[in-house]
Design a protein around this motif. Structure first.
Motif, short mmCIF file in Angstrom:
data_model
loop_
_atom_site.label_atom_id
_atom_site.label_comp_id
_atom_site.label_asym_id
_atom_site.label_seq_id
_atom_site.Cartn_x
_atom_site.Cartn_y
_atom_site.Cartn_z
N LEU A 1 0.81 -1.23 0.00
CA LEU A 1 0.00 0.00 0.00
C LEU A 1 0.84 1.27 0.00
O LEU A 1 0.31 2.36 -0.17
CB LEU A 1 -0.94 -0.01 1.21
CG LEU A 1 -1.99 -1.12 1.19
CD1 LEU A 1 -2.69 -1.24 2.53
CD2 LEU A 1 -3.01 -0.87 0.08
N ARG A 2 2.15 1.12 0.17
CA ARG A 2 3.00 2.31 0.14
C ARG A 2 3.98 2.24 -1.05
O ARG A 2 3.76 2.86 -2.08
CB ARG A 2 3.73 2.47 1.49
CG ARG A 2 4.29 3.86 1.73
CD ARG A 2 5.61 4.14 1.07
NE ARG A 2 6.68 3.24 1.54
CZ ARG A 2 7.86 3.16 0.97
NH1 ARG A 2 8.15 3.89 -0.12
NH2 ARG A 2 8.80 2.34 1.43
N ASP A 3 5.01 1.40 -0.96
CA ASP A 3 5.98 1.32 -2.07
C ASP A 3 5.30 0.74 -3.31
O ASP A 3 5.59 1.15 -4.44
CB ASP A 3 7.17 0.43 -1.68
CG ASP A 3 8.50 1.00 -2.18
OD1 ASP A 3 8.47 1.88 -3.03
OD2 ASP A 3 9.56 0.54 -1.72
N GLY A 4 4.39 -0.20 -3.11
CA GLY A 4 3.67 -0.82 -4.23
C GLY A 4 2.77 0.19 -4.90
O GLY A 4 2.80 0.37 -6.12
N VAL B 1 15.48 -6.01 5.71
CA VAL B 1 15.87 -5.89 4.30
C VAL B 1 14.72 -5.24 3.51
O VAL B 1 13.55 -5.42 3.86
CB VAL B 1 16.19 -7.27 3.67
CG1 VAL B 1 17.40 -7.90 4.33
CG2 VAL B 1 15.00 -8.22 3.74
N HIS B 2 15.10 -4.51 2.48
CA HIS B 2 14.11 -3.85 1.62
C HIS B 2 14.76 -3.79 0.24
O HIS B 2 15.65 -2.97 0.00
CB HIS B 2 13.81 -2.44 2.17
CG HIS B 2 12.87 -1.64 1.33
ND1 HIS B 2 11.63 -1.23 1.78
CD2 HIS B 2 12.98 -1.14 0.06
CE1 HIS B 2 11.02 -0.53 0.84
NE2 HIS B 2 11.83 -0.46 -0.22
N CYS B 3 14.35 -4.68 -0.66
CA CYS B 3 15.08 -4.80 -1.93
C CYS B 3 14.22 -4.49 -3.14
O CYS B 3 13.09 -4.98 -3.24
CB CYS B 3 15.64 -6.22 -2.06
SG CYS B 3 16.83 -6.58 -0.76
N HIS B 4 14.80 -3.75 -4.04
CA HIS B 4 14.15 -3.48 -5.32
C HIS B 4 14.73 -4.42 -6.38
O HIS B 4 15.82 -4.96 -6.23
CB HIS B 4 14.27 -2.00 -5.69
CG HIS B 4 13.28 -1.17 -4.91
ND1 HIS B 4 12.04 -0.85 -5.41
CD2 HIS B 4 13.33 -0.66 -3.65
CE1 HIS B 4 11.38 -0.15 -4.50
NE2 HIS B 4 12.14 -0.02 -3.41
N ASN B 5 13.95 -4.60 -7.45
CA ASN B 5 14.20 -5.73 -8.36
C ASN B 5 14.84 -5.33 -9.69
O ASN B 5 14.68 -6.04 -10.68
CB ASN B 5 12.86 -6.43 -8.62
CG ASN B 5 13.05 -7.88 -8.95
OD1 ASN B 5 14.03 -8.50 -8.53
ND2 ASN B 5 12.12 -8.44 -9.71
ZN ZN Z 1 11.50 1.05 -1.69
#
Ligand code: ZN
Ligand code: KIV
Length: 529
Positions: free
Chosen positions: A18-21, A207-211
């Motif tokens: 609901l935030r980064d998405g 952890v917080h990872c982008h793809n």
């Molecule tokens: Zn992010």
């Protein structure tokens, strides 16, 4: 928790759909949709729901506030930058929550400090202390993130983290904001940070990872191996640019490969498919067909070899059962790669039991259809088998047909028939392609039957759908109807017409004891073979 699961291996799932998405282009959700997604996340056992960025807009504030009121189990979290008004607005939004968290972040990498913040490192360090202190004045549960952490100079990163923990941060997140790191490097960074920051034992690492390089899930799991016990992720992996680590993938990786990833979460995996569908519908972001865990092909098999293996034992080609993620059953997709075994299985499932010669014919026709048609639906197989059964005794069979149609006319058809084992060929013109086709039949099988009905409809949707043609012929008060199906409407028309003629021949034969005369040679008819 089962007896073999210990609290130290428990990984907290922080969902930021609901935030980064939601902040990624095109994934905006309405207020109601956000509430629905949050409710499902809460039900499925997500530990923390990052419900939005309250300062971003009135809408974001309202959604976070309402989710805070309604959520029963999960911690409700709001995001804020380092500015005090930002943090205060976030605190106000999450206020009604039974369990609440402020997530506040600041960039620490040289490139972000110079170009985005235009601040010197010592100023950033002061801001970290100030922002965490401000957040702690509102709530006990404060998460601090070092934005662009994986491109941050190591000693400075450690100093910021130490300061944040000292100021009261209970969770420390080191995001791979630009999806740049690789698993070994991310593992190493966390290991060294935890060893070098003197008060690291006072906080949980996240952890917080982008793809961007397709490694978000692998990097997240590497972080967990290095001691992190929170994964920030999103349903379907939606998020900025190439997205975030997908919740369903990290959860299932730890479940399925618990032998090498001996960690566990509180997420009810059987709800993963439902959550995926809900988020895809709310955001109008389709899930790629071959997406791990929740893609529509994740439990579908088309190759003959795989289908054969699956029918013998599902473990041959499936590492988890579809039920574990909330999918009812494996699907053996019928297509050009399907083998005889799967075809028979499909027919049995549909209630057909064909004799071996009929089965052989039906299989050959199924393969021919699959070569021409992208998706083979149950209705296609049904039409094909019904036709096979209905026409097994036919004396007149269509061998081939080609038609020239279009605006320039006259339309012309060339047809080859098998009549009582003899092949005949005929070429006729007509007033339109269907008329040309029917003229060919009349030329090779002369008759006085009247065409009373000619109707076409599509068996399934799509431009490559099979056409199903119905024909009614009557002769001397005897009426017969027949159907023919094929992706080519003219072939379906010929089959339907011939089917009706075959029935008429049987009726004539039964009714009058007449000798059947078919295959009379006309002037242009040529016997072949
Ligand atoms: Zn992010
Ligand atoms: O990717 C990122 O760095 C973020 C932070 C706000 C945590 O989303």
């Amino acid at each position: 928790m089962t007896t073999s699961q210990s609290e130290k291996d428990r990984v907290v799932i922080f969902d930021t759909t609901l935030r980064d998405g939601e902040q990624c282009p095109g994934a905006t959700m309405t207020h109601e949709e956000k509430l629905e997604v949050a409710e499902l996340l809460d039900q499925m056992g997500v530990d923390i729901i990052e419900a939005g960025f309250p300062i971003a807009s009135e809408g974001d504030f309202a959604a976070v506030h309402e989710i805070a009121k309604r959520t029963r189990n999960a911690v409700v979290c709001g995001l804020s930058r380092a500015a005090f008004n930002d943090i205060d607005r976030c605190a106000e939004a999450i206020k009604p929550a039974e369990r609440k968290r402020i997530h506040t972040f600041l960039s620490t990498s040289p490139v972000h400090m110079k170009w985005k913040l235009q601040k010197e490192p010592h100023e950033v360090l002061d801001m970290v202390i100030a922002q965490v202190t401000r957040a702690r004045n509102h709530v006990d549960d404060v998460e601090w993130s070092a934005e662009d952490g994986t491109r941050t100079e190591f000693d400075f990163l450690c100093r910021c983290i130490e300061a944040a923990i000292k100021a009261g941060a209970t969770t420390i997140n080191i995001p791979d904001t630009v999806g740049y790191t690789v698993p070994e490097e991310y593992f190493d960074m966390f290991k060294r940070v935890r060893e070098n920051v003197p008060n690291s034992d006072k906080a949980r690492f996240s952890v917080h990872c982008h793809n961007d390089l397709g490694m978000a899930v692998a990097n997240s799991l590497a972080g967990v191996k290095a001691g992190c016990r929170q994964i920030e992720c999103t349903i379907n992996g939606i998020g900025e640019r190439a997205g975030n680590a997908a919740l369903e993938e990290v959860v299932m990786a730890m479940k399925v490969r618990n032998d090498v990833l001996p960690f566990w979460t509180g997420v009810d995996a059987t709800m993963l498919t439902r959550a995926s569908k809900l988020v895809a519908a709310a955001t109008s972001f389709p899930v790629q067909y071959n997406k791990a865990i929740v893609g529509r092909n994740a439990f579908a098999h088309e190759s003959g070899i795989h289908q054969d293996g699956m029918l013998k034992n599902a473990q041959t080609y499936e590492i988890m059962t579809p039920e574990t993620v909330g999918v009812k059953q494996t699907s053996l997709v019928m297509g050009k790669h399907s083998g005889r075994h799967a075809f028979v299985h499909k027919l049995e499932e549909m209630g057909y039991h064909l004799q071996s010669n009929q089965l052989e014919d039906a299989f050959v026709r199924f393969k021919a259809l699959a070569d021409r048609k992208k998706h083979i639906y149950d209705e296609d197989i049904e039409a094909l088998v019904d036709e096979e059964i209905a026409h097994a005794q036919d004396r007149i069979k269509l061998v081939s047909l080609s038609v020239i149609a279009g605006t320039r006319g006259p339309q012309r058809a060339t047809m080859k028939l098998d009549i009582d084992g003899k092949q005949m060929i005929e070429e006729c013109e007509g007033n339109g392609p269907v008329d040309a086709v029917f003229n060919c039949v009349k030329a090779m099988v002369p008759h006085d039957a009247v065409l009373e009905l000619y109707q076409v409809h599509a068996v399934t949707a799509g431009t490559d759908a099979q056409a199903e043609v119905s024909v009614r012929l009557s002769e001397n008060g005897r009426a017969v109807t027949s159907k023919g199906s094929d992706p080519d409407t003219l072939v379906a028309s010929a089959k339907a017409y011939l089917g009706a003629l075959n029935k008429l021949l049987i009726k004539r034969h039964r009714g009058n004891g007449e000798t059947l005369v078919v295959g009379q040679r006309r002037i242009h008819s040529t016997e072949v073979g």
